[in-house]
Design an enzyme around this catalytic site. Structure first.
Site, PDB file in Angstrom:
ATOM      1  N   GLY A  67      -5.133   1.955  19.055  1.00  0.00           N
ATOM      2  CA  GLY A  67      -4.303   1.717  17.463  1.00  0.00           C
ATOM      3  C   GLY A  67      -3.554   3.004  16.600  1.00  0.00           C
ATOM      4  N   ALA A  68      -2.946   2.557  16.057  1.00  0.00           N
ATOM      5  CA  ALA A  68      -2.333   3.602  15.100  1.00  0.00           C
ATOM      6  C   ALA A  68      -1.601   2.952  14.157  1.00  0.00           C
ATOM      7  CB  ALA A  68      -1.829   5.145  16.033  1.00  0.00           C
ATOM      8  N   GLY A  69      -2.012   2.595  13.349  1.00  0.00           N
ATOM      9  CA  GLY A  69      -1.559   1.668  12.468  1.00  0.00           C
ATOM     10  C   GLY A  69      -1.804   2.167  10.828  1.00  0.00           C
ATOM     11  N   GLY A  70      -2.339   1.131   9.810  1.00  0.00           N
ATOM     12  CA  GLY A  70      -2.499   1.943   8.212  1.00  0.00           C
ATOM     13  C   GLY A  70      -3.845   1.699   7.954  1.00  0.00           C
ATOM     14  N   ALA A  71      -4.322   0.688   9.279  1.00  0.00           N
ATOM     15  CA  ALA A  71      -5.787   1.122   9.536  1.00  0.00           C
ATOM     16  C   ALA A  71      -6.143   2.284   9.662  1.00  0.00           C
ATOM     17  CB  ALA A  71      -6.381  -0.138   9.717  1.00  0.00           C
ATOM     18  N   LYS A 131       0.952  -1.247   0.129  1.00  0.00           N
ATOM     19  CA  LYS A 131       0.085  -0.160   0.132  1.00  0.00           C
ATOM     20  C   LYS A 131       0.783   0.952   0.352  1.00  0.00           C
ATOM     21  CE  LYS A 131      -3.962  -2.255   2.351  1.00  0.00           C
ATOM     22  NZ  LYS A 131      -5.593  -1.824   3.287  1.00  0.00           N
ATOM     23  N   GLY A 186     -16.225  -5.601  10.879  1.00  0.00           N
ATOM     24  CA  GLY A 186     -14.639  -5.231  10.131  1.00  0.00           C
ATOM     25  C   GLY A 186     -15.997  -5.683   9.266  1.00  0.00           C
ATOM     26  N   ASN A 204      -4.763   1.760  -2.097  1.00  0.00           N
ATOM     27  CA  ASN A 204      -5.245   0.631  -1.383  1.00  0.00           C
ATOM     28  C   ASN A 204      -6.166   0.717  -3.218  1.00  0.00           C
ATOM     29  OD1 ASN A 204      -8.164   1.813  -1.082  1.00  0.00           O
ATOM     30  ND2 ASN A 204      -8.545  -0.094  -0.171  1.00  0.00           N
TER      31      ASN A 204
HETATM   32  P1  NAP Z   1      -0.840  -2.771  11.035  1.00  0.00           P
HETATM   33  O1  NAP Z   1      -0.140  -1.589  10.255  1.00  0.00           O
HETATM   34  O2  NAP Z   1       0.300  -3.614  11.464  1.00  0.00           O
HETATM   35  O3  NAP Z   1      -0.965  -2.281  12.805  1.00  0.00           O
HETATM   36  C1  NAP Z   1      -1.278  -2.600  14.080  1.00  0.00           C
HETATM   37  C2  NAP Z   1      -1.760  -1.873  15.552  1.00  0.00           C
HETATM   38  O4  NAP Z   1      -2.582  -2.794  16.179  1.00  0.00           O
HETATM   39  C3  NAP Z   1      -1.059  -1.079  15.470  1.00  0.00           C
HETATM   40  O5  NAP Z   1      -1.143  -0.039  16.464  1.00  0.00           O
HETATM   41  C4  NAP Z   1       0.231  -2.037  16.689  1.00  0.00           C
HETATM   42  O6  NAP Z   1       0.511  -1.502  17.566  1.00  0.00           O
HETATM   43  C5  NAP Z   1      -1.214  -2.036  17.019  1.00  0.00           C
HETATM   44  N1  NAP Z   1      -1.208  -3.912  18.048  1.00  0.00           N
HETATM   45  C6  NAP Z   1      -0.695  -5.430  17.406  1.00  0.00           C
HETATM   46  N2  NAP Z   1      -0.778  -5.703  18.261  1.00  0.00           N
HETATM   47  C7  NAP Z   1      -0.900  -5.877  19.587  1.00  0.00           C
HETATM   48  C8  NAP Z   1      -1.124  -5.810  20.918  1.00  0.00           C
HETATM   49  N3  NAP Z   1      -0.372  -7.152  20.849  1.00  0.00           N
HETATM   50  N4  NAP Z   1      -1.380  -4.621  21.892  1.00  0.00           N
HETATM   51  C9  NAP Z   1      -1.498  -3.704  21.212  1.00  0.00           C
HETATM   52  N5  NAP Z   1      -1.637  -3.463  19.968  1.00  0.00           N
HETATM   53  C10 NAP Z   1      -1.189  -4.273  19.207  1.00  0.00           C
HETATM   54  O7  NAP Z   1      -2.091  -3.414  10.980  1.00  0.00           O
HETATM   55  P2  NAP Z   1      -3.375  -2.405   9.821  1.00  0.00           P
HETATM   56  O8  NAP Z   1      -3.521  -2.872   8.855  1.00  0.00           O
HETATM   57  O9  NAP Z   1      -3.687  -1.358  10.514  1.00  0.00           O
HETATM   58  O10 NAP Z   1      -4.369  -3.552  10.533  1.00  0.00           O
HETATM   59  C11 NAP Z   1      -5.098  -3.402  12.086  1.00  0.00           C
HETATM   60  C12 NAP Z   1      -6.434  -4.229  12.244  1.00  0.00           C
HETATM   61  O11 NAP Z   1      -7.261  -4.042  10.910  1.00  0.00           O
HETATM   62  C13 NAP Z   1      -6.217  -5.508  11.882  1.00  0.00           C
HETATM   63  O12 NAP Z   1      -6.374  -6.643  12.535  1.00  0.00           O
HETATM   64  C14 NAP Z   1      -6.667  -6.107   9.905  1.00  0.00           C
HETATM   65  O13 NAP Z   1      -7.158  -7.369   9.671  1.00  0.00           O
HETATM   66  C15 NAP Z   1      -7.734  -4.808   9.895  1.00  0.00           C
HETATM   67  N6  NAP Z   1      -8.431  -4.680   8.880  1.00  0.00           N
HETATM   68  C16 NAP Z   1      -9.411  -4.213   8.592  1.00  0.00           C
HETATM   69  C17 NAP Z   1      -9.586  -4.146   7.692  1.00  0.00           C
HETATM   70  C18 NAP Z   1     -11.157  -4.937   6.672  1.00  0.00           C
HETATM   71  O14 NAP Z   1     -11.366  -4.546   5.684  1.00  0.00           O
HETATM   72  N7  NAP Z   1     -12.477  -5.130   8.084  1.00  0.00           N
HETATM   73  C19 NAP Z   1      -9.381  -3.210   6.682  1.00  0.00           C
HETATM   74  C20 NAP Z   1      -7.504  -2.984   6.984  1.00  0.00           C
HETATM   75  C21 NAP Z   1      -7.508  -3.862   8.086  1.00  0.00           C
HETATM   76  P3  NAP Z   1       1.834  -0.529  18.035  1.00  0.00           P
HETATM   77  O15 NAP Z   1       2.266   0.748  17.214  1.00  0.00           O
HETATM   78  O16 NAP Z   1       2.269   0.120  19.163  1.00  0.00           O
HETATM   79  O17 NAP Z   1       2.871  -2.085  16.761  1.00  0.00           O
END
Ligand code: NAP
Length: 286
Positions: free
Chosen positions: A136-140, A75, A251, A96
């Site tokens: 959370g503060a990741g990509g999504a 992405k 989701g 995306n």
């Molecule tokens: P990402 O960029 O890897 O970000 C992951 C996030 O989760 C970060 O904020 C991370 O915190 C946190 N995290 C991971 N493990 C943790 C733990 N054990 N304890 C506390 N915080 C934790 O991932 P992403 O792409 O944003 O995706 C995040 C979620 O959204 C996934 O479950 C994904 O399946 C879901 N999603 C769903 C859709 C949909 O269409 N429904 C689309 C995209 C994503 P740190 O920054 O501290 O590491």
């Protein structure tokens, strides 16, 4: 099979790229959409590795592939091979969806707007004036926070395990919304005041389905608990929030609507969202 998937010399090609990609539910969802609307298109999954991104873009242009979805891990790196990037995707920092406009590749991000459309249709019609907590503060989270800023919430509060990442995200959008970053220690108090609490972390996702990002006792009964995870469809977070008297939102809708927006950008026609959801739901439950 309906007219939409009768492949002939006029069939237009679409697809999704990622690494890995064979788990993707996008092909069944999008091919259902083409069948449903009678559009002569076909959508396939392509396993593209990071070292082939430039080759991929050349292939799309050469073959006239009309539209592509982009998933993990491409992405961000896809942006360097596009001709134009939509304002929202630029602000989010991720693409995306690609539209191939006669050889010009234009990048969009439909994740955040897909999420917000789903939240409004399925859980909370009016987001204006609402207090929203994003865990959370990741990509999504980036896409969602950006899309939420257009809805005039009274405040967006971001909490993340790595608090620096939450601060960085709040800073990125501080000019367009009332937005703050907090540490996980402040999360309980923030949840107690929130109208909507959104889990954007992967905590609770298959196979670790017993985990939950917060204690549901922190939530206000009547508030909306929302989770980006759709495997499982109802996470432990949502199950416990429901027992607490919250309205819950999973989701799956985000996945459906990010695809619906992509379909609409490519074809200019309304996406058959209900049929798309039925197809994905059936695949997830089989
Ligand atoms: P990402 O960029 O890897 O970000 C992951 C996030 O989760 C970060 O904020 C991370 O915190 C946190 N995290 C991971 N493990 C943790 C733990 N054990 N304890 C506390 N915080 C934790 O991932 P992403 O792409 O944003 O995706 C995040 C979620 O959204 C996934 O479950 C994904 O399946 C879901 N999603 C769903 C859709 C949909 O269409 N429904 C689309 C995209 C994503 P740190 O920054 O501290 O590491």
């Amino acid at each position: 099979m309906g007219a939409g998937n009768r492949i002939d010399s006029n069939t237009v090609l679409y697809g999704v790229i990622g690494d890995p990609i064979r788990h993707s539910k996008s092909p069944i969802m999008m091919n259902r959409a083409f069948r449903e609307t009678g559009i002569n298109g076909v959508y396939a999954a392509f396993h593209v590795t990071s070292d082939r991104i430039a080759d991929f873009a050349a292939g799309v242009r050469a073959m006239g592939i009309r539209g592509v979805n982009v998933t993990i891990p491409h992405k961000l790196d896809i942006m360097s091979v596009l001709d134009e990037i939509d304002e929202g995707a630029l602000a989010i920092g991720a693409v995306n969806t690609i539209v191939n406009d006669a050889g010009r590749l234009i990048g969009y991000n439909t994740d955040g707007i897909g999420y917000v459309r789903s939240l409004k249709e399925e859980a909370e019609h009016e987001l204006a004036g609402k207090r929203i907590v994003v865990i959370g503060a990741g990509g999504a989270a980036r896409g969602i926070v950006y899309a939420l800023t257009s809805e005039s919430p009274s405040r967006i509060t971001i909490a993340n395990r790595s608090v620096d990442r939450a601060r960085e995200l709040a800073l990125a959008f501080q000019d367009i919304a009332d937005i703050e970053a907090i540490s996980n220690e402040q999360l309980q108090a923030a949840c107690g005041q929130a109208d909507i609490v959104i889990n954007t972390t992967s905590v609770g996702m298959f196979p670790k389905t017993g985990e939950t990002p917060i204690d549901a006792a922190w939530l206000r009964p009547g508030a909306v608990a929302s989770d980006l995870i759709y495997n499982p469809l109802k996470t432990t977070f949502l199950e416990q929030a429901e027992q607490r008297g919250c309205r819950i939102h999973g989701g799956l809708g985000m996945f459906i609507y990010q695809g619906a927006y992509a379909f609409e950008y490519w074809t200019g026609q309304p996406a058959p969202a209900t049929a798309m959801r039925d197809t994905v739901l059936a695949a997830l439950q089989s």
